[in-house]
Design a protein around this motif. Sequence first.
Motif, short mmCIF file in Angstrom:
data_model
loop_
_atom_site.label_atom_id
_atom_site.label_comp_id
_atom_site.label_asym_id
_atom_site.label_seq_id
_atom_site.Cartn_x
_atom_site.Cartn_y
_atom_site.Cartn_z
N GLU A 55 5.43 -8.26 -5.70
CA GLU A 55 5.96 -9.73 -4.92
C GLU A 55 7.31 -9.97 -4.38
O GLU A 55 7.59 -9.96 -4.05
CB GLU A 55 4.96 -10.27 -6.13
CG GLU A 55 4.07 -10.88 -6.27
CD GLU A 55 2.82 -11.48 -6.61
OE1 GLU A 55 4.29 -13.18 -6.76
OE2 GLU A 55 1.60 -11.62 -6.19
N ARG A 56 8.50 -9.34 -5.06
CA ARG A 56 9.83 -9.32 -5.28
C ARG A 56 10.59 -8.48 -5.13
O ARG A 56 11.72 -8.35 -6.22
CB ARG A 56 10.19 -10.87 -5.70
CG ARG A 56 9.14 -12.26 -5.53
CD ARG A 56 9.96 -12.83 -6.49
NE ARG A 56 9.70 -13.16 -7.37
CZ ARG A 56 8.55 -13.28 -8.56
NH1 ARG A 56 7.59 -13.96 -7.52
NH2 ARG A 56 8.84 -13.02 -9.59
N ARG A 68 -0.38 -4.82 0.33
CA ARG A 68 -1.28 -6.68 0.77
C ARG A 68 0.18 -7.79 0.92
O ARG A 68 -0.92 -8.19 2.26
CB ARG A 68 -1.95 -6.62 -0.01
CG ARG A 68 -3.56 -6.47 0.65
CD ARG A 68 -4.11 -7.49 -0.34
NE ARG A 68 -4.24 -7.33 -2.21
CZ ARG A 68 -4.12 -6.07 -3.16
NH1 ARG A 68 -4.95 -5.17 -2.23
NH2 ARG A 68 -3.80 -5.70 -3.77
N MET A 69 1.01 -8.02 0.64
CA MET A 69 1.78 -9.08 0.71
C MET A 69 2.98 -8.24 1.91
O MET A 69 2.88 -9.81 3.01
CB MET A 69 3.33 -8.98 -0.70
CG MET A 69 2.84 -8.74 -1.89
SD MET A 69 2.07 -10.84 -2.33
CE MET A 69 3.43 -11.28 -2.20
N ASN A 70 2.77 -7.12 2.14
CA ASN A 70 3.21 -7.19 3.43
C ASN A 70 3.01 -5.77 3.86
O ASN A 70 3.74 -4.66 3.82
CB ASN A 70 5.27 -7.14 3.27
CG ASN A 70 5.69 -6.09 4.61
OD1 ASN A 70 5.54 -6.14 5.81
ND2 ASN A 70 7.36 -6.37 4.74
N ALA A 71 3.01 -6.09 5.12
CA ALA A 71 1.38 -5.11 5.38
C ALA A 71 2.91 -3.46 6.54
O ALA A 71 1.97 -2.54 6.09
CB ALA A 71 0.58 -5.37 6.53
N ASN A 72 3.53 -4.73 6.80
CA ASN A 72 4.78 -3.31 7.39
C ASN A 72 5.64 -2.81 6.19
O ASN A 72 6.44 -2.33 6.69
CB ASN A 72 5.38 -4.07 8.21
CG ASN A 72 4.78 -4.62 9.64
OD1 ASN A 72 4.07 -4.32 9.72
ND2 ASN A 72 4.47 -5.92 9.78
N ALA A 73 6.03 -2.88 5.29
CA ALA A 73 7.06 -2.63 4.55
C ALA A 73 6.38 -1.26 4.17
O ALA A 73 5.51 -0.33 4.41
CB ALA A 73 6.25 -3.40 2.96
N ASP A 97 11.43 0.62 1.86
CA ASP A 97 11.49 -0.28 1.34
C ASP A 97 11.57 -0.02 -0.04
O ASP A 97 11.50 -1.27 -1.04
CB ASP A 97 11.06 -1.42 1.88
CG ASP A 97 11.04 -1.54 3.67
OD1 ASP A 97 12.41 -1.44 3.83
OD2 ASP A 97 9.97 -1.64 4.01
#
Length: 441
Positions: free
Chosen positions: A127-128, A159-164, A198
């Motif tokens: 998450e972080r 899911r938190m950040n699809a671009n990661a 990332d």
Amino acid sequence: QTVRVLQGILEKSVFETWIHLTDAHSFDGHHLIIRVPSPMALDHINKYLLDTIQEAISVVTPEPVTVSFVLEENQAHRSQKHKDYREHPFEDEFTNQTPFNPKYTFDTFVIGERNRLAHAASIAVAERPAQNYNPFFLYGGVGLGKTHLMHAIGQHALRMNANAKVVYISCETFVNEFVTALQTRTIDDFRNKYRRADILLIDDIQFIAGKESTQEEFFHTFNTLHNDHKQIVITSDRPPKDIERLENRLRSRFSGGLIIDVKPPEFETRVAILRKKAKAEGFSIDNEALNLIATKVETNVRELEGALIRVIAYSSMMNRDIDALLVEEALTDILPADAKRPLTVADIQRVVCSHFQIQLEDMVSRGRQKEIAYPRQLAMYLTRTLTDLSLPKIGREFGGRDHTTVLHACEKISEDLKNDAKLQLLIHQLTDQLVIHNAKA
Ligand code: ADP
Ligand code: MG
């Protein structure tokens, strides 16, 4: 027929994502052909699932069977692409096709005493990323859920950040790619792939031991990512200090963040894992049977799953419901966790109860109905013949009965045995079941 059974076992089992069995005509009794959806699946199966498949087959048929794999028809173009990929090995670095097993998520992970921290830290990291624990170093013995958690981190982060840019790699593959990159002079592509992530998830880092130039490369990868505030997650079968032939500077980098271990799950967690898996596979298995599997397999979760698959396979082959007796039979020849201790009254009571389909409470109750009194006498007889317990002790184990009651039971069964062939057979079977089980001590 065999294929149908196999299909049942394999498809309902934990690895259905990876396997689609071909039609019956691909099995001639000796040779089984399995369709797989992608080269990656093939790789995965070869690495992790072949043994399980072979085992499932051996449960279903006594004949030796060879297994081979073909890529699915509609994957022809993809295997073509796979070829291209060889020429430009790092071309499709961040495609939306993720390398993650959809079954390895936080939802499917059962939390217990011994993996609670690992689970919590994994969620925090997903998450972080790069905010608290960097690197996050997760270690523990085989089959305890490290890869599962790592895939869960990757999928959750996406899911938190699809671009990661989430890059997952086993250390072995990292080593191989590095060697290939050197040979094909594509080291820049290789570096871009890893140094631009990332989140870099690198599984089973212990494989880097002794590989000096890969260690050198990884040291720089690590530093680049770390300086850029990118998350690094590492798993290993042991803590950094115990990885031999590892450069000290890497060892100290690995130890610079959060180090957490996963330990083998205790009984309650093992049961919970079994219950969840069984449910996920669409089987309902009673508690007694689940408890029994969890008692027999203590070492790791992968073996626990293997045992469950075996039980399911056995049940579908014998066309019987899954109960404690069936579990006993299905798992007799896999290493019972309790093999090293002598037979106990509880073992005997369990086996006799499940044979007669009665409850343990009844067996040790005051009840004297024939349906329970007879199995009780039989269990007393078996306890007398298979253990060293004295008559009074046996009496105590069977609901606090007098030693004369035990003696009477033993004499009665001995007497019956003389001319009851069915009873002889039954005693023989139950004894076998109990003794085979313990013979491995
Ligand atoms: P490791 O990488 O530590 O060797 P894996 O992550 O491959 O182990 O886990 C082995 C198997 O056990 C996988 O199928 C995984 O889903 C399962 N497993 C391990 N721990 C758990 C858990 N706590 N809950 C559910 N399944 C688990
Ligand atoms: Mg692993």
